[in-house]
Design a protein around this motif. Sequence first.
Motif, PDB file in Angstrom:
ATOM      1  N   GLU A   1      76.460  36.821  33.432  1.00  0.00           N
ATOM      2  CA  GLU A   1      75.736  37.476  32.343  1.00  0.00           C
ATOM      3  C   GLU A   1      74.219  37.349  32.510  1.00  0.00           C
ATOM      4  O   GLU A   1      73.684  36.256  32.660  1.00  0.00           O
ATOM      5  CB  GLU A   1      76.150  36.874  31.004  1.00  0.00           C
ATOM      6  N   LYS A   2      73.530  38.491  32.459  1.00  0.00           N
ATOM      7  CA  LYS A   2      72.071  38.468  32.521  1.00  0.00           C
ATOM      8  C   LYS A   2      71.519  37.961  31.192  1.00  0.00           C
ATOM      9  O   LYS A   2      71.786  38.519  30.134  1.00  0.00           O
ATOM     10  CB  LYS A   2      71.524  39.857  32.818  1.00  0.00           C
ATOM     11  N   MET A   3      70.719  36.897  31.258  1.00  0.00           N
ATOM     12  CA  MET A   3      70.148  36.290  30.056  1.00  0.00           C
ATOM     13  C   MET A   3      68.674  36.645  29.866  1.00  0.00           C
ATOM     14  O   MET A   3      68.180  36.691  28.738  1.00  0.00           O
ATOM     15  CB  MET A   3      70.279  34.757  30.129  1.00  0.00           C
ATOM     16  N   VAL A   4      67.955  36.822  30.965  1.00  0.00           N
ATOM     17  CA  VAL A   4      66.517  37.065  30.900  1.00  0.00           C
ATOM     18  C   VAL A   4      66.180  38.229  31.822  1.00  0.00           C
ATOM     19  O   VAL A   4      66.672  38.296  32.952  1.00  0.00           O
ATOM     20  CB  VAL A   4      65.714  35.816  31.333  1.00  0.00           C
ATOM     21  N   ASP A   5      65.345  39.135  31.340  1.00  0.00           N
ATOM     22  CA  ASP A   5      64.787  40.197  32.171  1.00  0.00           C
ATOM     23  C   ASP A   5      63.404  40.509  31.628  1.00  0.00           C
ATOM     24  O   ASP A   5      63.243  41.278  30.685  1.00  0.00           O
ATOM     25  CB  ASP A   5      65.679  41.437  32.148  1.00  0.00           C
ATOM     26  N   SER A   6      62.394  39.868  32.212  1.00  0.00           N
ATOM     27  CA  SER A   6      61.024  39.990  31.722  1.00  0.00           C
ATOM     28  C   SER A   6      60.157  40.613  32.802  1.00  0.00           C
ATOM     29  O   SER A   6      59.878  39.987  33.830  1.00  0.00           O
ATOM     30  CB  SER A   6      60.486  38.606  31.336  1.00  0.00           C
ATOM     31  N   PRO A   7      59.704  41.855  32.624  1.00  0.00           N
ATOM     32  CA  PRO A   7      59.040  42.589  33.697  1.00  0.00           C
ATOM     33  C   PRO A   7      57.602  42.162  33.992  1.00  0.00           C
ATOM     34  O   PRO A   7      57.050  42.534  35.018  1.00  0.00           O
ATOM     35  CB  PRO A   7      59.072  44.038  33.211  1.00  0.00           C
ATOM     36  N   ASN A   8      56.974  41.361  33.106  1.00  0.00           N
ATOM     37  CA  ASN A   8      55.569  41.020  33.308  1.00  0.00           C
ATOM     38  C   ASN A   8      55.307  39.544  33.040  1.00  0.00           C
ATOM     39  O   ASN A   8      54.216  39.153  32.639  1.00  0.00           O
ATOM     40  CB  ASN A   8      54.681  41.875  32.381  1.00  0.00           C
ATOM     41  N   LEU A   9      56.292  38.695  33.308  1.00  0.00           N
ATOM     42  CA  LEU A   9      56.185  37.270  32.971  1.00  0.00           C
ATOM     43  C   LEU A   9      55.315  36.504  33.953  1.00  0.00           C
ATOM     44  O   LEU A   9      54.516  35.650  33.570  1.00  0.00           O
ATOM     45  CB  LEU A   9      57.583  36.650  32.926  1.00  0.00           C
TER      46      LEU A   9
END
Length: 438
Positions: A273-281
């Motif tokens: 399961e994908k928990m985090v997807d932050s494009p500019n972290l």
Amino acid sequence: MKNVKILFVLLILLVFTQTSHAQFLKKLKNRAEEAAKEAVIRKSEDKVNRETERAMDTILDGNKGSKKKNKKKKSSKNDESDSDEIYKQDESDNNDTKENGFGVYSNFTFVPGNKLLFYDDFAADAIGDFPANWETGGSGEVVTTNTSESKWLSMVRRSGYMPTIENKLPENYTIEFDLANNGYGSGKPNSKLFFAFLTKKAYSMGAGGSVADIEILLSNNGFKVSNVENFGGEVEVKIGSRIDREMTDYLNNTVHISIAVNKKRLRMWVNEEKMVDSPNLLQANIGKYFIIQAMDVLPEKGHFVGISNFKIAESTEDLRSLLIKNGKFSTTGIYFDTAASTVKKESYGILLDIANMLRDNDDINLQIIGHTDNQGAEDYNQTLSEKRAAAVKELLVEEFGIREDRLQFMGKGETEALDDNTTEKGRANNRRVEFIKI
């Protein structure tokens, strides 16, 4: 006259009853129509959400558009034999999760890097010692457990743990490891873990310059992915997002963590399961170093938190480019049970990527070649490599619908080592599956 009145009353009651019944049926029909409309709207919204997520993955990754839907049937089989093991995953887009063994990872889109930078399963470290390939400002030791054949780095108290790597981490890389926890529950104190990305080498987040991190909470209520954030002087846009994804089944259990860094973008999966997807972290230079920081992991209170099968790999060219340019590619991202040919479900991502490449290129056929390290007898490793290559072919045919006549397989055992078999990283590099265009 009396009888006529009675008949008149009965007639009125009959008309009223029929009218009420008709109205009741009309209401039921209206409600059914409304429910059907709502179902259609919900279905459309779900489809839009799925398409939006896939579009974001495509935009941020630069991947090709939509992929075809995959058929899933049964789990791969085969077991037997001796030497190796690894861990893996992928980056694609299938929507149907099916509870049928291997297919439970059908939403898993993590693809591991193809150039191994670091690998440690602590096999060469003595029980009770701090591992040779790690650094810390605190303490820790290599241990075994009664529930696993692996060795584990036990992380304790308030310590940061950094893998020893000669150079800074590149722009694009992946991190994978098994994470075990135990001793949590009613009446026990909480612990925290931080998967932290630093701008400079340090053994704690506070000394690492500008930082981004993912916080994991181990509490009475479960295993929780709490939040993701960045901070420090190099951060242009401050990000602080609450995740609060709590999973009771993962408390006092073992999970597989997969992390993908693509320049500024960071994604993390727990199991499938994908928990985090932050494009500019990961702004500025954040992400050049990685540590796991333990907070309040207290052995005297019964706590255990450990990691094993830790791997960092650089993401360079994708497999399609490598196949077109070189006519072949190899991956250490297809994982097998120890001393067996059973493919681990964490391998779903890379296999899906291969299957999609084959679907998009009908003129490409592949020979699948299994390779092992040199642990164990040579003839044993030869047989094991053949069985593993056969298992990969079987999965591509049965799980992903690739025609059998497009695939061949063979094993080369330990005969074509790419790296030094005297080191853990070298052996991990040699345990691989190769694909050659035919």
